[in-house]
Design a protein around this motif. Structure first.
Motif, PDB file in Angstrom:
ATOM      1  N   ASP A  60       0.829  -1.213   0.000  1.00 24.14           N
ATOM      2  CA  ASP A  60       0.000   0.000   0.000  1.00 24.14           C
ATOM      3  C   ASP A  60       0.860   1.258   0.000  1.00 24.14           C
ATOM      4  O   ASP A  60       0.480   2.276  -0.592  1.00 24.14           O
ATOM      5  CB  ASP A  60      -0.917  -0.002   1.222  1.00 24.14           C
ATOM      6  CG  ASP A  60      -2.037  -1.018   1.099  1.00 24.14           C
ATOM      7  OD1 ASP A  60      -2.632  -1.349   2.142  1.00 24.14           O
ATOM      8  OD2 ASP A  60      -2.321  -1.472  -0.028  1.00 24.14           O
ATOM      9  N   SER A  61       2.006   1.191   0.652  1.00 23.68           N
ATOM     10  CA  SER A  61       2.849   2.371   0.799  1.00 23.68           C
ATOM     11  C   SER A  61       3.476   2.837  -0.512  1.00 23.68           C
ATOM     12  O   SER A  61       3.956   3.973  -0.597  1.00 23.68           O
ATOM     13  CB  SER A  61       3.959   2.094   1.816  1.00 23.68           C
ATOM     14  OG  SER A  61       4.743   0.992   1.402  1.00 23.68           O
ATOM     15  N   GLU A  87      11.169   7.883   3.549  1.00 25.19           N
ATOM     16  CA  GLU A  87      10.821   6.587   4.133  1.00 25.19           C
ATOM     17  C   GLU A  87      10.998   5.422   3.164  1.00 25.19           C
ATOM     18  O   GLU A  87      10.849   4.264   3.555  1.00 25.19           O
ATOM     19  CB  GLU A  87       9.386   6.594   4.680  1.00 25.19           C
ATOM     20  CG  GLU A  87       8.345   7.094   3.701  1.00 25.19           C
ATOM     21  CD  GLU A  87       8.007   8.565   3.920  1.00 25.19           C
ATOM     22  OE1 GLU A  87       8.951   9.373   4.122  1.00 25.19           O
ATOM     23  OE2 GLU A  87       6.816   8.911   3.863  1.00 25.19           O
ATOM     24  N   ASP A  88      11.309   5.708   1.903  1.00 24.83           N
ATOM     25  CA  ASP A  88      11.634   4.650   0.960  1.00 24.83           C
ATOM     26  C   ASP A  88      13.099   4.209   1.082  1.00 24.83           C
ATOM     27  O   ASP A  88      13.509   3.245   0.431  1.00 24.83           O
ATOM     28  CB  ASP A  88      11.379   5.113  -0.475  1.00 24.83           C
ATOM     29  CG  ASP A  88       9.914   5.375  -0.762  1.00 24.83           C
ATOM     30  OD1 ASP A  88       9.611   6.387  -1.430  1.00 24.83           O
ATOM     31  OD2 ASP A  88       9.068   4.583  -0.300  1.00 24.83           O
TER      32      ASP A  88
END
Length: 118
Positions: A60-61, A87-88
Motif C-alpha cells: 500500500d505504501s 521513508e523509501d
C-alpha cells in the motif's frame, strides 16, 4: 540461480530511480519475481511482485508511485520508483519464487541501497 540487482543510489525526495534485477537463467522458470526492502531496524517487507501472467501486487505504501515490470527476453525484472520519499530509504532485494511439489523455493539477489535524502 543467481540474481543481480542494480540501480540503487542517492536521490532527492520527489526524485526517481529504476532498479534492475537480472537472472542467470530464464525468468519464465519461476512463478513470479518480486522486490523487497529492508530499512535499518525494520523487518524486510514486500514492495512489489509480478507473476508470470504479468499480474502485479504492490504494498500500500508504494501504490501509485512504484511500477514493477519484466522483460522475459532479457531475463530481467525492473522496479521504477517515482515520487520517492525519505521513508523509501532501504536496501532493496529482488527475489524469485518457484513452487515445487512439496515446497516453495525462493532465490535472492544481493541487495542494492536506495537512499532518499536532501
Amino acid at each position: 540461480v543467481q540474481l543481480q540487482a542494480s540501480g540503487g543510489g542517492l536521490v532527492q525526495p520527489g526524485g526517481s530511480l529504476r532498479l534492475s534485477c537480472a537472472a542467470s537463467g530464464s525468468i519464465l522458470s519461476f512463478n513470479g519475481m518480486g522486490w523487497h526492502r529492508q530499512a535499518p531496524g525494520k523487518q524486510r517487507e514486500l514492495v512489489a511482485f509480478i507473476f508470470n501472467s504479468s499480474s502485479t501486487n504492490y504494498a500500500d505504501s508504494v501504490k501509485g508511485r512504484f511500477t514493477i515490470s519484466r522483460d522475459n527476453a532479457k531475463n530481467s525484472v525492473y522496479l521504477q520508483m517515482d515520487s520517492l520519499k525519505p521513508e523509501d530509504t532501504a536496501v532493496y532485494y529482488c527475489n524469485a519464487v518457484r513452487k515445487g511439489i512439496l515446497r516453495v523455493y525462493e532465490y535472492w539477489g544481493q541487495g542494492t541501497q536506495v537512499t532518499v535524502s536532501s
